[in-house]
Design a protein around this motif. Structure first.
Motif, PDB file in Angstrom:
ATOM      1  N   GLY A   7     -10.218  13.068  11.812  1.00 17.06           N
ATOM      2  CA  GLY A   7      -9.794  13.802  10.628  1.00 17.06           C
ATOM      3  C   GLY A   7      -9.290  12.869   9.532  1.00 17.06           C
ATOM      4  O   GLY A   7      -9.206  11.649   9.701  1.00 17.06           O
ATOM      5  N   ARG A   8      -8.971  13.437   8.390  1.00 19.56           N
ATOM      6  CA  ARG A   8      -8.464  12.660   7.262  1.00 19.56           C
ATOM      7  C   ARG A   8      -7.183  11.941   7.672  1.00 19.56           C
ATOM      8  O   ARG A   8      -6.303  12.502   8.319  1.00 19.56           O
ATOM      9  CB  ARG A   8      -8.194  13.594   6.075  1.00 19.56           C
ATOM     10  N   ALA A   9      -7.089  10.669   7.298  1.00 19.60           N
ATOM     11  CA  ALA A   9      -5.920   9.870   7.661  1.00 19.60           C
ATOM     12  C   ALA A   9      -4.645  10.473   7.087  1.00 19.60           C
ATOM     13  O   ALA A   9      -4.662  11.098   6.018  1.00 19.60           O
ATOM     14  CB  ALA A   9      -6.100   8.448   7.145  1.00 19.60           C
ATOM     15  N   ARG A  10      -3.562  10.294   7.831  1.00 21.57           N
ATOM     16  CA  ARG A  10      -2.261  10.763   7.380  1.00 21.57           C
ATOM     17  C   ARG A  10      -1.272   9.601   7.348  1.00 21.57           C
ATOM     18  O   ARG A  10      -1.362   8.684   8.152  1.00 21.57           O
ATOM     19  CB  ARG A  10      -1.732  11.872   8.294  1.00 21.57           C
ATOM     20  N   TRP A  11      -0.324   9.711   6.408  1.00 20.54           N
ATOM     21  CA  TRP A  11       0.703   8.684   6.273  1.00 20.54           C
ATOM     22  C   TRP A  11       2.089   9.309   6.308  1.00 20.54           C
ATOM     23  O   TRP A  11       2.289  10.448   5.852  1.00 20.54           O
ATOM     24  CB  TRP A  11       0.546   7.940   4.941  1.00 20.54           C
ATOM     25  N   SER A  12       3.027   8.562   6.836  1.00 20.08           N
ATOM     26  CA  SER A  12       4.437   8.910   6.724  1.00 20.08           C
ATOM     27  C   SER A  12       4.980   8.200   5.491  1.00 20.08           C
ATOM     28  O   SER A  12       4.917   6.969   5.392  1.00 20.08           O
ATOM     29  CB  SER A  12       5.194   8.452   7.976  1.00 20.08           C
ATOM     30  N   VAL A  13       5.492   8.965   4.536  1.00 18.84           N
ATOM     31  CA  VAL A  13       5.974   8.419   3.273  1.00 18.84           C
ATOM     32  C   VAL A  13       7.473   8.686   3.164  1.00 18.84           C
ATOM     33  O   VAL A  13       7.901   9.838   3.145  1.00 18.84           O
ATOM     34  CB  VAL A  13       5.222   9.068   2.084  1.00 18.84           C
ATOM     35  N   GLU A  14       8.245   7.617   3.104  1.00 13.89           N
ATOM     36  CA  GLU A  14       9.700   7.750   3.001  1.00 13.89           C
ATOM     37  C   GLU A  14      10.187   7.085   1.720  1.00 13.89           C
ATOM     38  O   GLU A  14       9.986   5.889   1.517  1.00 13.89           O
ATOM     39  CB  GLU A  14      10.384   7.103   4.206  1.00 13.89           C
ATOM     40  N   LEU A  15      10.802   7.873   0.855  1.00 11.33           N
ATOM     41  CA  LEU A  15      11.451   7.313  -0.327  1.00 11.33           C
ATOM     42  C   LEU A  15      12.856   6.899   0.091  1.00 11.33           C
ATOM     43  O   LEU A  15      13.734   7.736   0.295  1.00 11.33           O
ATOM     44  CB  LEU A  15      11.502   8.335  -1.459  1.00 11.33           C
ATOM     45  N   VAL A  16      13.059   5.615   0.236  1.00 12.82           N
ATOM     46  CA  VAL A  16      14.332   5.090   0.735  1.00 12.82           C
ATOM     47  C   VAL A  16      15.409   5.174  -0.335  1.00 12.82           C
ATOM     48  O   VAL A  16      16.583   5.440  -0.042  1.00 12.82           O
ATOM     49  CB  VAL A  16      14.152   3.626   1.189  1.00 12.82           C
ATOM     50  N   ARG A  17      15.007   4.962  -1.575  1.00 10.87           N
ATOM     51  CA  ARG A  17      15.994   4.941  -2.666  1.00 10.87           C
ATOM     52  C   ARG A  17      15.311   5.246  -3.981  1.00 10.87           C
ATOM     53  O   ARG A  17      14.196   4.795  -4.234  1.00 10.87           O
ATOM     54  CB  ARG A  17      16.663   3.565  -2.737  1.00 10.87           C
TER      55      ARG A  17
END
Length: 259
Positions: free
Chosen positions: A207-217
């Protein structure tokens, strides 16, 4: 009559005060904002997108190759959308030329958009990036470094403000057990990117790739974390759709997230 105080300590304090004032002004300057087009992301960002005259830092969540690749493509997708207009170019400065051009083109950053600059060490890469920012003719600057102290990031933020050009600073891992974002920075936003499992398909395939996106600051806002679907061929992201309601993507277009 009292003589003015010209001691070295006093002069240094005055210089620091002037530099802080200059930096605060630079950080208050917002260029045209580039939204992600995903409400779950944009609504949590102070500017409802990324400032087009600021420094934004990205780093892999870990030293694993999959997280490194996810971060590179996340950055490339943003750069592609900053350079969406005909004739717009992106400067990508780095010390080790290990980019995979077909992968960049897959997220919308084709060879017709890219200018490469290679330095022997991080200090040279940062200088190349600063020159590109101050030129003011580029749609976006990307710089890959392992070391960038607060003085370096302050200079990049000032240059981005002066040139009205965004910079995406890719902070590579120096050590496997230390986060590249551990040092203080003058960046307007700081992100950690990692790979995530793709959604299971009802048939054989990936399937379409997934990412974990974290805005730290982010300046003036709160941190957050989301799981998103990777960039399409125009650099656009999407929220994962619920499996029963997933619609097939057409011509690589992103599946729009419901508000």
């Amino acid at each position: 009559m009292t003589e003015p105080n010209h001691s070295p300590d006093r002069l240094r304090a005055d210089q620091l005060s002037a530099l802080r004032a200059e930096l605060m002004h630079a950080q208050s300057v917002r260029g045209p904002v580039l939204p992600f087009g995903v409400p779950a992301l944009d609504d949590r960002l102070v500017d409802h997108g990324l400032s087009g005259a600021g420094l934004h830092e990205m780093a892999p969540r870990s030293a694993e190759l999959t997280d490194d690749a996810a971060t590179s493509l996340f950055i490339a997708g943003i750069a592609a959308r900053f350079a969406a207009k005909p004739g717009a170019n992106v400067l990508w400065a780095l010390s080790t030329f290990d980019l995979y051009a077909p992968a960049l083109e897959h997220v919308g950053l084709g060879p017709d958009k890219l200018l490469y600059a290679q330095g022997r060490r991080d200090s040279e890469v940062l200088a190349l990036a600063e020159d590109g920012l101050r030129d003011g003719s580029l749609a976006c600057v990307v710089a890959e470094v392992k070391v960038a102290d607060q003085v370096a990031t302050r200079r990049l933020q000032l240059a981005a403000s002066d040139g009205g050009t965004p910079i995406l600073l890719y902070r590579r891992h120096r050590a496997r057990d230390r986060c590249p974002l551990a040092q203080p920075s003058s960046a307007m936003t700081r992100w950690l990117i990692g790979s995530a499992p793709s959604a299971p398909l009802p048939h054989a395939g990936v399937g379409r790739a997934r990412w974990s996106v974290e805005l730290v600051r982010q300046r003036g806002g709160n941190p957050f974390q989301l799981e998103i679907e990777a960039c399409d061929d125009q650099g656009r992201l999407a929220l994962p759709a619920a499996a029963p309601h997933r619609a097939p993507a057409q011509d690589g277009a992103a599946i729009s997230a419901a508000a």
